[in-house]
Write a protein that holds these residues in place. Structure first.
Motif, PDB file in Angstrom:
ATOM      1  N   LEU A  64      43.370  41.243  45.968  1.00  0.00           N
ATOM      2  CA  LEU A  64      44.175  40.168  45.393  1.00  0.00           C
ATOM      3  C   LEU A  64      44.946  39.404  46.481  1.00  0.00           C
ATOM      4  N   LYS A  65      45.430  40.122  47.494  1.00  0.00           N
ATOM      5  CA  LYS A  65      46.117  39.445  48.604  1.00  0.00           C
ATOM      6  C   LYS A  65      45.171  38.462  49.297  1.00  0.00           C
ATOM      7  N   LYS A  66      43.923  38.902  49.540  1.00  0.00           N
ATOM      8  CA  LYS A  66      42.931  38.021  50.174  1.00  0.00           C
ATOM      9  C   LYS A  66      42.675  36.782  49.299  1.00  0.00           C
ATOM     10  N   ILE A  67      42.488  37.008  48.013  1.00  0.00           N
ATOM     11  CA  ILE A  67      42.143  35.931  47.089  1.00  0.00           C
ATOM     12  C   ILE A  67      43.297  34.936  46.936  1.00  0.00           C
ATOM     13  N   LEU A  90      42.940  49.237  46.932  1.00  0.00           N
ATOM     14  CA  LEU A  90      41.778  48.336  47.006  1.00  0.00           C
ATOM     15  C   LEU A  90      42.065  47.018  46.284  1.00  0.00           C
ATOM     16  N   LEU A  91      42.567  47.121  45.053  1.00  0.00           N
ATOM     17  CA  LEU A  91      42.832  45.931  44.249  1.00  0.00           C
ATOM     18  C   LEU A  91      43.919  45.069  44.879  1.00  0.00           C
ATOM     19  N   GLN A 150      44.375  60.719  42.913  1.00  0.00           N
ATOM     20  CA  GLN A 150      43.846  60.096  44.128  1.00  0.00           C
ATOM     21  C   GLN A 150      43.086  58.809  43.787  1.00  0.00           C
ATOM     22  N   TYR A 151      42.293  58.854  42.718  1.00  0.00           N
ATOM     23  CA  TYR A 151      41.526  57.675  42.298  1.00  0.00           C
ATOM     24  C   TYR A 151      42.448  56.480  42.047  1.00  0.00           C
ATOM     25  N   ILE A 152      43.499  56.663  41.253  1.00  0.00           N
ATOM     26  CA  ILE A 152      44.344  55.528  40.862  1.00  0.00           C
ATOM     27  C   ILE A 152      45.145  55.025  42.065  1.00  0.00           C
ATOM     28  N   THR A 153      45.528  55.920  42.953  1.00  0.00           N
ATOM     29  CA  THR A 153      46.246  55.525  44.169  1.00  0.00           C
ATOM     30  C   THR A 153      45.342  54.679  45.069  1.00  0.00           C
ATOM     31  N   LEU A 210      34.622  47.619  43.065  1.00  0.00           N
ATOM     32  CA  LEU A 210      35.982  47.896  43.543  1.00  0.00           C
ATOM     33  C   LEU A 210      36.447  49.299  43.137  1.00  0.00           C
ATOM     34  N   ILE A 211      35.557  50.261  43.336  1.00  0.00           N
ATOM     35  CA  ILE A 211      35.844  51.665  43.034  1.00  0.00           C
ATOM     36  C   ILE A 211      36.001  52.394  44.369  1.00  0.00           C
ATOM     37  N   PRO A 212      37.088  53.132  44.540  1.00  0.00           N
ATOM     38  CA  PRO A 212      37.265  53.853  45.809  1.00  0.00           C
ATOM     39  C   PRO A 212      36.234  54.970  45.958  1.00  0.00           C
TER      40      PRO A 212
END
Length: 139
Positions: A134-137, A129-130, A121-124, A108-110
């Protein structure tokens, strides 16, 4: 449906929060939790927070850096071999051009510049992604 505010609260959980292991276990369902020991690991190592620019540190206090937004689940051996290696070096050491995309997806790394200087940019992108995962799960 799960509210965005609730997801944001989950992403803000700190490394040592009692719920963090559970949330990471949801995000990394393919790991063998029964037969292995797992560590909550900072993708960008905690020891390197001070290397962020002053601007980045004021925009992203340590509580962001120490949250699920910058954590993953690794088995003990992987975590010990990763150590304090910068994220981009760790990813490069564990991938080839052919395996990079799958590796990033599994962790789960962009797929962005993973150097600490590109933390913004990474944290955004990782937060997006997360959040989607989480919405899917949870839906």
């Amino acid at each position: 449906a799960v509210e965005d505010d609730f997801i944001e609260q989950l992403l803000d959980l700190q490394k040592d929060d009692k719920y963090t292991f559970s949330i990471l276990a949801l995000l990394y369902p393919n790991l063998d939790y029964r037969n292995n020991n797992f560590h909550k690991d900072h993708l960008h190592p905690a020891a390197r927070y001070d290397e962020l620019s002053e601007d980045a540190q004021s925009k992203y206090p340590f509580k962001v850096y120490n949250s699920i937004r910058n954590l993953q689940m690794l088995d003990t051996n992987e975590n010990e071999s990763k150590g304090k290696k910068p994220l981009n070096e760790w990813v490069n050491a564990n991938t080839t051009p052919a395996t990079r995309s799958a590796f990033l997806h599994n962790h789960l790394i962009p797929d962005v510049d993973l150097s600490l200087s590109n933390f913004d940019q990474y944290i955004t992108e990782r937060s997006k992604l997360l959040k989607n995962e989480l919405k899917k799960i949870l839906s």
